[in-house]
Design a protein around this motif. Structure first.
Motif, short mmCIF file in Angstrom:
data_model
loop_
_atom_site.label_atom_id
_atom_site.label_comp_id
_atom_site.label_asym_id
_atom_site.label_seq_id
_atom_site.Cartn_x
_atom_site.Cartn_y
_atom_site.Cartn_z
N GLY A 55 0.81 -1.21 0.00
CA GLY A 55 0.00 0.00 0.00
C GLY A 55 0.84 1.26 0.00
O GLY A 55 1.87 1.32 0.65
N LYS A 56 0.38 2.26 -0.76
CA LYS A 56 1.07 3.54 -0.82
C LYS A 56 0.50 4.56 0.16
O LYS A 56 1.11 5.57 0.41
CB LYS A 56 0.96 4.12 -2.24
N SER A 57 -0.69 4.27 0.68
CA SER A 57 -1.37 5.26 1.48
C SER A 57 -2.26 4.59 2.51
O SER A 57 -2.89 3.57 2.21
CB SER A 57 -2.22 6.16 0.57
N PRO A 58 -2.36 5.16 3.72
CA PRO A 58 -3.27 4.58 4.71
C PRO A 58 -4.73 4.75 4.33
O PRO A 58 -5.60 4.11 4.91
CB PRO A 58 -2.94 5.37 5.99
N MET A 59 -5.03 5.59 3.32
CA MET A 59 -6.40 5.76 2.85
C MET A 59 -6.85 4.56 2.02
O MET A 59 -8.03 4.41 1.73
CB MET A 59 -6.53 7.02 1.99
N ARG A 60 -5.92 3.70 1.65
CA ARG A 60 -6.24 2.55 0.80
C ARG A 60 -6.38 1.29 1.63
O ARG A 60 -5.50 0.95 2.42
CB ARG A 60 -5.14 2.36 -0.25
N ALA A 61 -7.48 0.57 1.43
CA ALA A 61 -7.71 -0.68 2.14
C ALA A 61 -6.87 -1.81 1.54
O ALA A 61 -6.60 -2.81 2.21
CB ALA A 61 -9.19 -1.04 2.11
N GLY A 62 -6.47 -1.66 0.29
CA GLY A 62 -5.66 -2.67 -0.36
C GLY A 62 -5.37 -2.29 -1.80
O GLY A 62 -6.03 -1.41 -2.37
N GLU A 63 -4.34 -2.94 -2.36
CA GLU A 63 -3.97 -2.72 -3.77
C GLU A 63 -3.55 -4.03 -4.39
O GLU A 63 -2.85 -4.82 -3.76
CB GLU A 63 -2.80 -1.73 -3.88
N LEU A 64 -3.99 -4.24 -5.62
CA LEU A 64 -3.58 -5.42 -6.38
C LEU A 64 -3.07 -4.97 -7.73
O LEU A 64 -3.54 -3.97 -8.28
CB LEU A 64 -4.77 -6.37 -6.61
N THR A 65 -2.12 -5.70 -8.27
CA THR A 65 -1.63 -5.46 -9.62
C THR A 65 -2.01 -6.64 -10.49
O THR A 65 -1.84 -7.79 -10.10
CB THR A 65 -0.09 -5.29 -9.64
N TYR A 66 -2.56 -6.34 -11.68
CA TYR A 66 -2.84 -7.37 -12.67
C TYR A 66 -1.60 -7.47 -13.54
O TYR A 66 -1.28 -6.56 -14.28
CB TYR A 66 -4.07 -7.00 -13.51
N GLN A 67 -0.86 -8.58 -13.39
CA GLN A 67 0.40 -8.74 -14.11
C GLN A 67 0.17 -9.53 -15.40
O GLN A 67 -0.20 -10.69 -15.37
CB GLN A 67 1.43 -9.45 -13.24
N PHE A 68 0.42 -8.86 -16.51
CA PHE A 68 0.30 -9.50 -17.81
C PHE A 68 1.55 -10.31 -18.10
O PHE A 68 2.65 -9.99 -17.63
CB PHE A 68 0.13 -8.45 -18.92
N ASP A 69 1.39 -11.34 -18.91
CA ASP A 69 2.53 -12.10 -19.41
C ASP A 69 3.37 -11.16 -20.27
O ASP A 69 2.82 -10.37 -21.03
CB ASP A 69 2.00 -13.28 -20.25
N LYS A 70 4.68 -11.23 -20.15
CA LYS A 70 5.55 -10.32 -20.90
C LYS A 70 5.34 -10.41 -22.41
O LYS A 70 5.52 -9.44 -23.13
CB LYS A 70 7.02 -10.58 -20.55
N ASN A 71 4.93 -11.59 -22.89
CA ASN A 71 4.69 -11.77 -24.32
C ASN A 71 3.49 -10.98 -24.81
O ASN A 71 3.35 -10.72 -26.00
CB ASN A 71 4.51 -13.25 -24.65
N GLN A 72 2.58 -10.60 -23.90
CA GLN A 72 1.41 -9.83 -24.29
C GLN A 72 1.74 -8.37 -24.58
O GLN A 72 0.96 -7.68 -25.21
CB GLN A 72 0.33 -9.91 -23.19
N LYS A 73 2.87 -7.91 -24.09
CA LYS A 73 3.33 -6.53 -24.32
C LYS A 73 2.27 -5.51 -23.91
O LYS A 73 2.00 -4.55 -24.62
CB LYS A 73 3.76 -6.33 -25.76
N LEU A 74 1.66 -5.75 -22.74
CA LEU A 74 0.67 -4.84 -22.19
C LEU A 74 1.18 -4.32 -20.85
O LEU A 74 1.89 -5.02 -20.14
CB LEU A 74 -0.68 -5.55 -22.01
#
Length: 191
Positions: A55-74
């Motif tokens: 978390g970057k901030s106490p105002m946030r209850a949580g954070e998730l990152t959607y990690q794409f496969d490197k081959n998708q180039k997204l």
């Protein structure tokens, strides 16, 4: 007629399948659940390619990152969960308008209000030039054309929960279904 060796192998296979199932694995190709994010009365369940982000901030209850496969180039995108407490954080419409206001001019918007398991959920999709801020009180903003914001407001008497994801259009197109599944995961039964 089965031989003793074949019978033992059948039982070994049965116990292996049972053990994998109890450990959260599925033979139907479903992702194993990795974790949960609790925000207010809601508990969101996620699995890969979602991963927890510090978390970057106490105002946030949580954070998730959607990690794409490197081959998708997204570009990977983040889902941020906000919970401010009972009666805090503003109502649904005020937050939807605030999110729309984070775009330059008039972005293309689509809203949908649904009831899931007795909970009113408002979804927003906004597309246009997103004005990225360096922080909550920063005055300078960076224009990001071709960006999409996905937002969800889950209403509760104990305080609304807000989920927001922003990223390049091509990335967000690929994650939209998973974002909605993530939101709906908290509505199978409130915790």
């Amino acid at each position: 007629m089965m031989t003793r060796t074949a019978n033992v192998n059948v039982w070994k296979t049965f116990f292996l399948i049972a053990a994998l199932g109890s450990a959260g694995f599925s033979l139907q190709g479903q992702e194993a659940k990795l974790g949960k994010v609790k925000a207010g009365v809601f508990v969101f369940e996620y699995g890969k390619p979602w991963v927890e982000k510090p978390g970057k901030s106490p105002m946030r209850a949580g954070e998730l990152t959607y990690q794409f496969d490197k081959n998708q180039k997204l570009e990977d995108v983040d889902a941020v969960f906000y919970y401010f407490g009972e009666g805090q954080g503003g109502d649904t419409e005020a937050n939807i308008q605030r999110w729309i206001g984070q775009f330059q001019g008039s972005p293309k918007t689509e809203t949908e209000v649904v009831e899931i398991s007795g909970t009113k959920v408002s979804f927003l999709t906004a597309t246009g030039t997103y004005l990225e801020s360096a922080g909550p009180f920063a005055t300078e903003k960076t224009a990001k054309p071709g960006y999409v914001l996905l937002g969800a407001v889950l209403e509760s008497d104990q305080g609304n929960v807000f989920v927001k994801l922003v990223g390049p259009e091509k990335s967000v197109e690929q994650v939209e279904k998973s974002f909605r599944t993530l939101v709906r995961s908290a509505l199978k039964g409130e915790s």
